[in-house]
Every structure is written in C-alpha cells, then in structure tokens.
Scaffold this active site. Structure first.
Site, PDB file in Angstrom:
ATOM      1  N   ASN A 113       2.874   7.234   4.360  1.00 46.26           N
ATOM      2  CA  ASN A 113       2.379   7.220   2.993  1.00 46.26           C
ATOM      3  C   ASN A 113       1.292   8.272   2.750  1.00 46.26           C
ATOM      4  O   ASN A 113       1.260   8.931   1.721  1.00 46.26           O
ATOM      5  CB  ASN A 113       1.838   5.827   2.657  1.00 46.26           C
ATOM      6  CG  ASN A 113       1.671   5.624   1.169  1.00 46.26           C
ATOM      7  OD1 ASN A 113       2.534   6.008   0.400  1.00 46.26           O
ATOM      8  ND2 ASN A 113       0.555   5.044   0.771  1.00 46.26           N
ATOM      9  N   ASP A 169       4.046  11.747   2.976  1.00 42.48           N
ATOM     10  CA  ASP A 169       4.175  11.778   1.520  1.00 42.48           C
ATOM     11  C   ASP A 169       3.189  12.757   0.899  1.00 42.48           C
ATOM     12  O   ASP A 169       3.546  13.571   0.052  1.00 42.48           O
ATOM     13  CB  ASP A 169       3.900  10.382   0.942  1.00 42.48           C
ATOM     14  CG  ASP A 169       5.108   9.465   1.053  1.00 42.48           C
ATOM     15  OD1 ASP A 169       6.150   9.935   1.532  1.00 42.48           O
ATOM     16  OD2 ASP A 169       4.994   8.293   0.672  1.00 42.48           O
ATOM     17  N   VAL A 224       0.838  -1.200   0.000  1.00 41.58           N
ATOM     18  CA  VAL A 224       0.000   0.000   0.000  1.00 41.58           C
ATOM     19  C   VAL A 224       0.876   1.254   0.000  1.00 41.58           C
ATOM     20  O   VAL A 224       0.599   2.234  -0.696  1.00 41.58           O
ATOM     21  CB  VAL A 224      -0.939  -0.008   1.227  1.00 41.58           C
ATOM     22  CG1 VAL A 224      -1.701   1.318   1.319  1.00 41.58           C
ATOM     23  CG2 VAL A 224      -1.907  -1.165   1.144  1.00 41.58           C
ATOM     24  N   ALA A 225       1.963   1.213   0.761  1.00 46.98           N
ATOM     25  CA  ALA A 225       2.872   2.364   0.831  1.00 46.98           C
ATOM     26  C   ALA A 225       3.539   2.632  -0.508  1.00 46.98           C
ATOM     27  O   ALA A 225       3.754   3.771  -0.891  1.00 46.98           O
ATOM     28  CB  ALA A 225       3.928   2.120   1.897  1.00 46.98           C
ATOM     29  N   ILE A 231       2.389   2.046  -3.427  1.00 45.76           N
ATOM     30  CA  ILE A 231       1.460   2.565  -4.435  1.00 45.76           C
ATOM     31  C   ILE A 231       1.199   4.037  -4.145  1.00 45.76           C
ATOM     32  O   ILE A 231       0.702   4.367  -3.073  1.00 45.76           O
ATOM     33  CB  ILE A 231       0.124   1.787  -4.417  1.00 45.76           C
ATOM     34  CG1 ILE A 231       0.363   0.319  -4.778  1.00 45.76           C
ATOM     35  CG2 ILE A 231      -0.879   2.418  -5.380  1.00 45.76           C
ATOM     36  CD1 ILE A 231      -0.835  -0.563  -4.527  1.00 45.76           C
ATOM     37  N   ASP A 264      -4.260  27.931 -37.734  1.00 45.57           N
ATOM     38  CA  ASP A 264      -5.073  28.544 -38.769  1.00 45.57           C
ATOM     39  C   ASP A 264      -4.611  29.997 -38.924  1.00 45.57           C
ATOM     40  O   ASP A 264      -4.228  30.629 -37.936  1.00 45.57           O
ATOM     41  CB  ASP A 264      -6.546  28.486 -38.347  1.00 45.57           C
ATOM     42  CG  ASP A 264      -7.471  29.037 -39.409  1.00 45.57           C
ATOM     43  OD1 ASP A 264      -7.346  28.618 -40.562  1.00 45.57           O
ATOM     44  OD2 ASP A 264      -8.313  29.882 -39.066  1.00 45.57           O
TER      45      ASP A 264
END
Length: 860
Positions: free
Chosen positions: A697, A701, A277-278, A280, A324
């Site tokens: 995490n 983080d 989990v961390a 990810i 254009d």
C-alpha cells in the site's frame, strides 16, 4: 438612492448641506450615524478555525482513521507517514484560505489617505475615513475620488473609471441633471465613484455615500462569500464517502469468512484492519497536491501564476470562459483604424496635398512627450497623434510652421475642441481646427457642405457599424484673431475635412485562442462595460460571435429579465455590454445553475466579485488591479488570453493523471481484496500478512503511482469535450476496469499461491507477495495512456516513473534477499527460477491491459 437623477437643489436638501460644506458638529454626528468611510471586513476565522476546517474534510477524516488503525496494529512508521500527509494537506489548504483574505485588504488600499474638503467654507485636509455624506470634496487632476460623489461644479473633468466600469476611455463628467431613465454605471456622467481617479480638470462635489454604501463597498460585500468548491474536491468527497462504506462492508465479510474457516479472531482482526488501511488510498491527497504543484510550476513557466492549487485542475473542466474585453481580449489602447477625407479642397493650399486631415490630427490635441519619448495625454488624443506621426507628420515641426495662438478646450456640452493657429507667410491670417462628435460638427458646417450631410452621415454610420468611435475634423480661416473667443462665433461656417474611426483593437493572439476554445468544447463569452455596437464588432472579429443565433445583451436588457427568463437564454448569449458588477456575478451564477464550470477573466475592481465566485477566476498580471489579483485563482503574467488555453491543456492533463492514479491504486487495492477474499473459497490460507499489505500500500502503490503526475498529455486532449461536471470519477469504464483487472490480479496471485504451496511450500507466501507487487508495477506501466500502447508512447517518455519502478523493484528484492528484512517481513530468499517465474506470471496483468487498449482502438 438614484443620486444621478436628482436635481442639485433636492440633493442639498436631502443631505442637509450647502456648496460651502457642513459644520464640524454635524460631521461628528454623521460619522457616528454612518460609520467610517472604509471597507469593512467580514468576521475573520481564527487560525485554529481555519485548521479545524481543513481537518474536517471527509477524505482527511478517513486518513485520520487509517492513522489510528495503523497505530493499533503497531506500525508506527505507517502512522507517521499518514499523519505527515494529513499535515501537508491541512497546511496547503490553510495557506490558500489565508491568502484569500487579502482581497479585502487590497480593496482598502484603493482609498486615498487624505481628502481635501470644504467645511463652513474653509478648505481642509482630513483622513478619508472621516468623510461623511454631505461633505463637499475638492478634486483636481491626480486625485483619487475618496467616496461616491455627485458633482455640482465641474471644469473639463475626466475620470478614469476603467477599473470599475471596464471602459478604456476616460469618462467626461459634468454637473447636469440627467433625464429620467435607466443608466449603466458608466453613463452616470454627473457621478464619481470611490476608488476611481481624476485625470483632467477640477471639480467640487457632494459626498453621497461612504464606506460599504459606495459602489466599491457593494463590490466588497460580493467578495465576502464562501469559496466555490472545485470539481476535484466535489468528486473526491463523493469518492471518499462511497469508498468508506464499501471498505467497511468488505472487511466485515472477510473477517467473518476467515473466522468461520477456523482462523483466529486476532489474526482475522489484524488482517481485516490491514486490508481496510490498504483499501484507503492514503497517498491520494499527496498525489493530488504533487500533481497540482507540478502543474503550477509548469504553468508559471508559461506565464500563468497559480494562486490556489485546485485551480489547475478546475481549468480542465471549464465549459465557459467569460472574458472581460478591455485589456484582456483587446490591447487596452485606442488605435486609429480608418480615416475618411472629404473631397473638399478649399484649404489644400495651407497644407500639403491631401494631408489636411493628418495635419489636423497632429495639431488639434493637448498631447506632450515624456522624458522617455512616450506620448502623454488622453488615450484618444495619443492615438490620433501617433497615427499622424506614423505618417511622417511630426507635431513639434508642424507647430513651428503653424503655432497655436489660442484654443477653446473640450467641453462636454459643446462636445468639441478647437485650436487656433497662425498661418506663417500671410498677413495675419489664422487657421481654426475643430475636432468633435460628428453629429455636432454636421450642424456647424458652411452652406456649401450642408447638401453633402446625408453622404457624410452614411459614411459615419458605416464606420459606427464596425464598432468604431468616430470623430470628425473641420476647419476654417479667419483674417485675424477675434478679441472675444466665443465658441458660437468661431465654431460655425466650418468645412468638414474628414472622419477618423478608432477602436481598442482585439489582440491578434486572442483570435486563435478563441478558435482553440471552441475546438476544446469551451464557449468564450465577452463581458464588457463598453457600448453594444463596439462590443459586438470586437466579438465578431475575434470569432466569439459566429452565427445569427449568438445573442448580444446589454446591462439594461438584462436588468428587466427575471432569473428564469435569463437562465433560459444564458447559453445563447455570447456578448454582454454595459454591465455592472452585480450583473457579472448574475451571469456567472446563471451559467453555474446550468451545470457549467465557468472561468472568468478580468483586470478591474469591477471584475473582483465575479473572479472570486467563478469556478476559476483569472486576473491580468500587468494591467490588473490588486483587488482583482487577490480575488482570483490564477494570474496571467503576460495578460495574454491565449495563455488560458495552455493552462486548460495542463488542467486537463493533470486531471487525467489524477484519474490514472485513482485507477492504479484502486485496482491494486481491488487485487488485494480479491486475493484475500477468494483464497478461502479455494481452500487456501490467507495469502498475505498484514505487513505485506501495508508494504504494498505504501511503497508499491505510492512511489510509482505518484510519478503518474509527470505523465505527458494524451494526443487528443484539446480535441475532446470538457469532462461532464456531473460525472463520477468512476465513469467512462473506470469501475469496470478496477473490478476486472483487480479480479485478474487476485486470480494471478492466488494461482501463484496454489502452485507455490504444492511445489515450493516454504517460499509460497514470498512468491505470492512478490507476484502481487510486480503485477501492480506492470499495471502502472500499462495505464499511462488510455488508448495508446506503452510501446507507442515509449517506456522512457516518463523518466520519473522509470526511476520509481527501479527503486521499487530494488526495495522488493531487498525484502526477499536481505536477512534483516527477511525477519521483519517474514520472507524467504527465492531461487532464480522462482524469481523469474514470479516476474513472468505478474506480467499477465500488463499484457491484459495492453490487449484491452488494442480492442478499444479497433472499435473506434
């Protein structure tokens, strides 16, 4: 079917119709056969299908797996946070896809509600969706053409086709057959197209195509394609797939190492799952969304409205901007650039000295003034009158002294317009002023001037080479007004008084924007419906063409090239002239096949397919059609090409900041993995508990990492080449940085663990946990710039990060010192010495990264 090449007799036979129209029974049968005259939608996705599509993204699937794992561990808060992130991204993607469908609805709105037609000789109004091939439509100024038509009777008809062909001049229409040959859409002068409008005159025409068979229908088909994938989406998809495999392998290894060392299966299972989990980066999609939204908000203040958030990042990877011409690089306003007056002085007595040409420009036109004081009329004539007015020749005052008493309106066959004026204070003498195409006027001159024709032609060619549209003026006097106004009689024996060179001039700010494009490694390309000579002249003035190797290609020249032949030269072409919508799309596709990221700007219906299929489509907000806006990714609210450069800078900055976040979060995750992996090898226990990993995490983080979206742009951001579209997000040393800084973080962490176990045994895990947290905070400060020192850019230059760091440190201190938190996180209060020691040790990472940047700068 090449309706423009067929004679009218053959067209009436093919359509089984007459100038009086078809009968009701035939119309009903054809309506069943051809369907309604409306733009058809592709089969739309349901809301459920759109949501499923958003949730099937690979990165989202990883997050779903992370939410399930968090639920198994028992951390409901973590699960809810991850699910909230998933919902946010799915909602944003759903809204973007839903809005994209509006392009088709905008196309539908371009058709008029009712059309006036003839059926069996009777005039009637019917809904435009009931028109069928063979119907005869009655058109006059102000009407929108309801289907593709072939004119069979015209009276001074002019049509505004700018939205379809890109030409700023109104197209003059007639019913004549065209000689065999290849004709661009704008050159098919006997045809009218659905969605364009009659600006002058009246006409009768056969309906030759309805619904999806019209040119507008062909454009609609081209809009019915899948959305292109942005560079960021491609890179994140690749990143997610690689990451999932690496995580699975590492977590499996760590599980077996711990189990073999005697740790319980449950402990190692929870630790491995927590580490997965961390590893990810749950906050990554949220960071991307926040960074793009933040950039979109900034861009809105700079007149760039983002319709699809990924477009902000895509701008940073653009290598070609296909623009254009009309209204984008130019003002979309015909302007007199140069005049040439002949030396003939025959009629100077009538006018002031050397003002013959200006008088003619002011008098020979059908321009009027509106209530607001603006000139109303044909864009060319408005430009001529405005020029004379700027030279202090007031049209209203001139008409008091030289009143118009008759005229010969412009005719596309004669290519001339003549006005006849009474000369005051004379015995009935009148002045004839003729304006028209120079090649026509030169054949109408008196014998005295015929000798000077080569000289006149030389001057005309000189103007034409500058890309100017050249009009000539001639005049003569008559003793009285003829009873029969015969053009062959009146428009002969004229005296040429001068030429006027006109052009839709380039925007001043566009020149600087083109230069900045080139400095940033972006190649600007002009795509226009205008003629080759005009397009080339504008491109040279703007700096788009700057060498002999730069090619100019017309639509007809492009049509004879095979795809391979075109792909071989596409990177050398700088101007495309007289191109149709399919060819614009072909240009975009060819550049993309050479691994270029292409931005396409435009304002017309004809630009919509290319806008939709380009990596980023940029529509004009003021002069742009609704179709072009709905098909685009971004809208320029000021129609200013230079605004694109501001947007590119923001795009590059945002992508840089996203890369910094990935570097930050993956380095932190790498540090956690190294710490847990190395500890058993040094005979140490697992340094972190599952809840510590989750805390790092989600808080350490996430919060500081998200503020990287606010980081200012690097100093050299617009002096470097666009990022290579084939590069991985881990290129340019990012992988090495993640590994070595992560390894250093892991070593510092287990070093602290080893020391604390021997000195402060009861507090060792809290100290280890705190060092890892603070190491990551030091790292996020150090990577704010790729090369510049944090001391150089200033600690306060990103205020949101300062706030995030203070909040994160406060939360970490709460975990350490609040008893309630001690129980949840299994931590113990540290002494002042222990806290200061953890701060000192964790600063190692900050100084190491600063030294890395210092070494890079020395090597430059």
């Amino acid at each position: 079917m090449n309706w423009h090449l067929l004679p009218l007799s053959e067209i009436s036979q093919l359509l089984n119709t007459t100038p009086s129209g078809i009968d009701a029974i035939t119309a009903s049968e054809r309506l069943c056969e051809h369907g309604k005259n409306q733009i058809e939608d592709k089969k739309k996705k349901t809301i459920v299908q759109m949501l499923i599509c958003q949730l099937s993204d690979f990165m989202i699937l990883i997050l779903i797996a992370a939410a399930i794992v968090s639920g198994i561990i028992g951390d409901l808060t973590d699960t809810l946070i991850i699910l909230a992130i998933i919902f946010l991204n799915a909602l944003v993607g759903f809204i973007q896809e839903y809005q994209a469908e509006k392009a088709m609805e905008a196309l539908k709105k371009m058709a008029t509600n009712y059309a006036r037609i003839l059926r069996e000789g009777k005039t009637m109004d019917i809904p435009t969706y009931n028109l069928v091939p063979g119907d005869v439509v009655v058109l006059e100024a102000g009407n929108v053409i309801p289907a593709d038509i072939r004119f069979f009777e015209t009276h001074q008809v002019k049509v505004d086709e700018s939205a379809l062909t890109g030409e700023s001049n109104n197209a003059e229409k007639n019913s004549d057959d065209l000689p065999k040959g290849n004709y661009a859409l704008g050159d098919q002068v006997n045809m009218g197209y659905k969605g364009t409008s009659i600006t002058h005159g009246r006409a009768l025409a056969y309906v030759v195509a309805t619904g999806m068979r019209t040119e507008l229908g062909h454009i609609a088909k081209m809009l019915q394609t899948e959305e292109t994938t942005t560079p960021l989406q491609k890179r994140l998809a690749d990143f997610g797939k690689r990451l999932s495999v690496v995580i699975l392998i590492i977590c499996t290894i760590i599980f077996f190492i711990g189990w073999l060392r005697g740790e319980s299966v449950m402990t190692m299972l929870i630790t491995s799952i927590s580490l997965a989990v961390a590893a990810i980066p749950e906050a990554l999609p949220a960071l991307v969304t926040i960074a793009l939204a933040f950039g979109a908000k900034k861009l809105a203040k700079n007149n760039a409205l983002i319709r699809k958030l990924p477009a902000v990042e895509t701008l940073g990877s653009v290598t070609y901007i296909c623009s254009d011409k009309t209204g984008t690089l130019t003002l979309n306003k015909m302007t007199v650039q140069e005049i040439f007056e002949t030396s003939d002085t025959k009629y100077t007595a009538v006018f002031e000295e050397k003002n013959r040409l200006l008088h003619a420009m002011a008098l020979n036109n059908d321009v009027s003034k509106g209530e607001n004081g603006n000139w109303l009329g044909d864009s060319t004539e408005v430009a001529l009158v405005q020029y004379a007015n700027d030279k202090n020749l007031n049209r209203a005052e001139l008409e008091d002294t030289l009143p118009r008493i008759a005229e010969l309106p412009f005719d596309s066959k004669r290519k001339c317009m003549t006005t006849i004026h009474q000369i005051q204070n004379t015995t009935g003498e009148i002045m004839v002023i003729t304006k028209g195409a120079v090649d026509v006027l030169l054949h109408k001159l008196n014998a005295d001037q015929n000798l000077h024709i080569p000289e006149f032609e030389c001057k005309v060619n000189e103007m034409a080479e500058k890309g100017y549209r050249v009009l000539g003026y001639a005049m003569k006097t008559l003793s009285s007004l003829p009873e029969n106004l015969d053009s062959n009689e009146i428009e002969t024996g004229l005296t040429l008084i001068g030429f006027v060179g006109m052009i839709d001039p380039p925007r001043e700010e566009a020149r600087q924007a083109v230069l900045q494009c080139k400095e940033a490694g972006i190649i600007p390309v002009m795509i226009t419906g205008d003629h080759k000579l005009t397009a080339k002249a504008i491109a040279e003035k703007l700096g788009i063409i700057s060498s002999k190797e730069d090619l100019v290609l017309t639509g007809i020249e492009l049509s004879v090239l095979t795809q391979n032949e075109f792909i071989n030269i596409v990177e050398k072409v700088r101007v495309y002239a007289r191109v149709n919508p399919e060819q614009k799309l072909r240009i975009i596709t060819a550049l993309q096949s050479k691994n270029h990221f292409v931005a396409m700007t435009g304002d017309g219906v004809n630009d919509a397919p290319a806008l939709k299929n380009a990596d980023i489509g940029i529509a004009m907000g003021i002069n742009g059609t609704e179709v072009s806006k709905e098909a685009s990714h971004m809208i320029l609210l000021d129609d200013n090409f230079a605004t694109i450069i501001v947007a590119v800078q923001h795009g590059r900055k945002i992508f840089d900041n996203i890369l910094k976040f990935i570097k930050y979060i993956m380095t932190g995750n790498s540090g956690e993995i190294w710490a847990i992996f190395l500890a058993p090898l040094f005979g140490l226990p697992i340094p972190l508990m599952a809840i510590h990993i989750l805390w790092i995490n989600l808080v350490t983080d996430g919060l500081p990492g998200l503020t990287l979206a606010s980081e200012p742009a690097e100093a050299n951001i617009m002096k470097r080449q666009p990022r290579n579209s084939t590069e991985s997000i881990f290129s340019k040393g990012m992988t090495l940085h993640i590994l070595w800084v992560g390894f250093l973080m892991g070593i510092v962490t287990i070093g602290m663990q080893a020391y604390a176990i021997h000195v402060a045994n009861s507090h060792w895990q809290t100290m280890t946990f705190t060092v890892l947290c603070f190491s990551q905070l030091g790292h996020v400060m150090a990577i704010r710039s790729e090369r510049d020192s944090t001391f150089k850019i200033g600690f306060l230059s990103n205020k949101p990060m300062v706030g995030a760091l203070l909040i994160t440190v406060t939360l970490q201190l709460m975990i350490i010192y609040v008893p309630f938190c001690n129980e949840i996180f299994k931590t113990q209060p540290l002494t002042m010495y222990e806290l200061l020691l953890t701060l000192a040790v964790s600063s190692t990472v900050f100084w190491a990264v600063e030294i890395e940047k210092w070494i890079k700068n020395i090597k430059k």
